[in-house]
Motif scaffolding. Structure first.
Motif, short mmCIF file in Angstrom:
data_model
loop_
_atom_site.label_atom_id
_atom_site.label_comp_id
_atom_site.label_asym_id
_atom_site.label_seq_id
_atom_site.Cartn_x
_atom_site.Cartn_y
_atom_site.Cartn_z
N LEU A 64 0.82 -1.21 0.00
CA LEU A 64 0.00 0.00 0.00
C LEU A 64 0.85 1.26 0.00
CD1 LEU A 64 -2.74 -1.01 2.59
CD2 LEU A 64 -2.98 -0.86 0.11
N ILE A 65 1.95 1.25 0.74
CA ILE A 65 2.77 2.45 0.90
C ILE A 65 3.68 2.69 -0.31
CG2 ILE A 65 4.64 3.48 2.26
CD1 ILE A 65 3.38 2.24 4.72
N PHE A 66 4.31 1.64 -0.84
CA PHE A 66 5.29 1.82 -1.91
C PHE A 66 4.72 2.50 -3.15
CE2 PHE A 66 7.38 0.31 -5.77
CZ PHE A 66 8.65 0.81 -5.57
N PRO A 67 3.59 2.07 -3.70
CA PRO A 67 3.09 2.75 -4.90
C PRO A 67 2.78 4.23 -4.66
CG PRO A 67 1.95 0.68 -4.59
CD PRO A 67 2.77 0.91 -3.37
N THR A 68 2.26 4.53 -3.47
CA THR A 68 1.95 5.92 -3.14
C THR A 68 3.21 6.77 -3.11
OG1 THR A 68 0.12 5.13 -1.80
CG2 THR A 68 0.82 7.41 -1.45
N LEU A 69 4.23 6.30 -2.43
CA LEU A 69 5.48 7.06 -2.36
C LEU A 69 6.19 7.11 -3.71
CD1 LEU A 69 6.84 5.85 1.09
CD2 LEU A 69 5.65 7.97 0.54
N PHE A 70 6.06 6.06 -4.51
CA PHE A 70 6.67 6.05 -5.84
C PHE A 70 6.04 7.13 -6.73
CE2 PHE A 70 7.01 4.58 -10.21
CZ PHE A 70 8.38 4.36 -10.30
N ILE A 71 4.73 7.26 -6.66
CA ILE A 71 4.04 8.28 -7.47
C ILE A 71 4.45 9.68 -7.02
CG2 ILE A 71 1.77 9.28 -7.95
CD1 ILE A 71 0.70 6.37 -7.92
N ILE A 72 4.53 9.89 -5.72
CA ILE A 72 4.94 11.21 -5.21
C ILE A 72 6.37 11.51 -5.65
CG2 ILE A 72 5.47 12.49 -3.11
CD1 ILE A 72 3.11 10.99 -1.80
N ALA A 73 7.28 10.55 -5.53
CA ALA A 73 8.67 10.77 -5.92
C ALA A 73 8.79 10.97 -7.42
CB ALA A 73 9.53 9.59 -5.47
N SER A 74 8.00 10.27 -8.21
CA SER A 74 8.08 10.40 -9.67
C SER A 74 7.71 11.81 -10.11
CB SER A 74 7.14 9.41 -10.33
OG SER A 74 7.50 8.10 -10.03
N LYS A 75 6.74 12.40 -9.46
CA LYS A 75 6.34 13.75 -9.83
C LYS A 75 7.44 14.75 -9.52
CE LYS A 75 1.41 13.02 -9.31
NZ LYS A 75 0.20 13.36 -8.57
N ASN A 76 8.22 14.49 -8.45
CA ASN A 76 9.26 15.42 -8.06
C ASN A 76 10.58 15.18 -8.78
OD1 ASN A 76 7.59 16.71 -6.24
ND2 ASN A 76 8.09 15.29 -4.60
N LEU A 77 10.73 14.07 -9.46
CA LEU A 77 12.01 13.75 -10.10
C LEU A 77 11.90 13.71 -11.62
CD1 LEU A 77 13.37 11.02 -7.70
CD2 LEU A 77 14.12 13.37 -7.92
N ASP A 78 11.02 14.50 -12.18
CA ASP A 78 10.95 14.56 -13.63
C ASP A 78 12.13 15.38 -14.16
OD1 ASP A 78 10.04 16.96 -12.62
OD2 ASP A 78 8.66 17.31 -14.26
N ALA A 79 12.41 15.29 -15.43
CA ALA A 79 13.58 15.94 -16.01
C ALA A 79 13.52 17.46 -15.87
CB ALA A 79 13.70 15.55 -17.48
N LYS A 80 12.34 18.04 -16.06
CA LYS A 80 12.22 19.49 -15.95
C LYS A 80 12.48 19.95 -14.52
CE LYS A 80 9.03 23.33 -16.83
NZ LYS A 80 9.42 24.02 -15.64
N VAL A 115 14.32 18.44 -12.20
CA VAL A 115 15.74 18.30 -11.89
C VAL A 115 16.54 19.41 -12.56
CG1 VAL A 115 17.75 16.81 -12.18
CG2 VAL A 115 15.57 15.83 -11.49
N PHE A 116 16.22 19.72 -13.81
CA PHE A 116 16.93 20.78 -14.52
C PHE A 116 16.72 22.13 -13.82
CE2 PHE A 116 17.16 24.06 -17.83
CZ PHE A 116 18.48 23.86 -18.23
N ASP A 117 15.48 22.42 -13.43
CA ASP A 117 15.21 23.68 -12.73
C ASP A 117 15.97 23.75 -11.42
OD1 ASP A 117 13.55 24.45 -14.77
OD2 ASP A 117 11.70 23.86 -13.75
N TRP A 118 16.03 22.62 -10.71
CA TRP A 118 16.76 22.59 -9.44
C TRP A 118 18.25 22.83 -9.67
CZ3 TRP A 118 20.40 18.79 -8.09
CH2 TRP A 118 20.90 18.90 -6.79
N MET A 119 18.79 22.23 -10.74
CA MET A 119 20.21 22.42 -11.04
C MET A 119 20.51 23.86 -11.43
SD MET A 119 21.04 18.92 -13.09
CE MET A 119 22.72 19.35 -13.45
N MET A 120 19.60 24.53 -12.11
CA MET A 120 19.83 25.89 -12.56
C MET A 120 19.73 26.91 -11.42
SD MET A 120 20.49 26.07 -15.90
CE MET A 120 21.87 25.21 -15.29
N GLU A 121 19.09 26.53 -10.31
CA GLU A 121 18.99 27.46 -9.18
C GLU A 121 20.36 27.78 -8.60
OE1 GLU A 121 16.37 25.88 -6.25
OE2 GLU A 121 14.61 26.03 -7.54
#
Length: 60
Positions: A27-43, A45-51
């Motif tokens: 129950l917990i893993f899919p929920t956390l995976f979806i949350i992490a996937s939204k935060n680790l998209d390419a855009k 990560v790129f925005d975070w690197m450019m900060e």
């Protein structure tokens, strides 16, 4: 009729505690995976690197 490929959970060695842990993780893993996937998209990560481009690993 005997089915040679069907094993009970007790024959496999899975008890009530293991079943509970498997249920909680399933129950917990899919929920956390979806949350992490939204935060680790390419855009994102790129925005975070450019900060702070001077704080990148290997750049000193």
């Amino acid at each position: 009729m005997i089915n040679a490929f069907a094993l009970t959970l007790s024959e496999i060695g899975i008890g009530k505690l293991e079943i509970l842990v498997i249920g909680i993780v399933s129950l917990i893993f899919p929920t956390l995976f979806i949350i992490a996937s939204k935060n680790l998209d390419a855009k994102g990560v790129f925005d975070w690197m450019m900060e702070k481009p001077n704080d990148w690993i290997g750049r000193k």
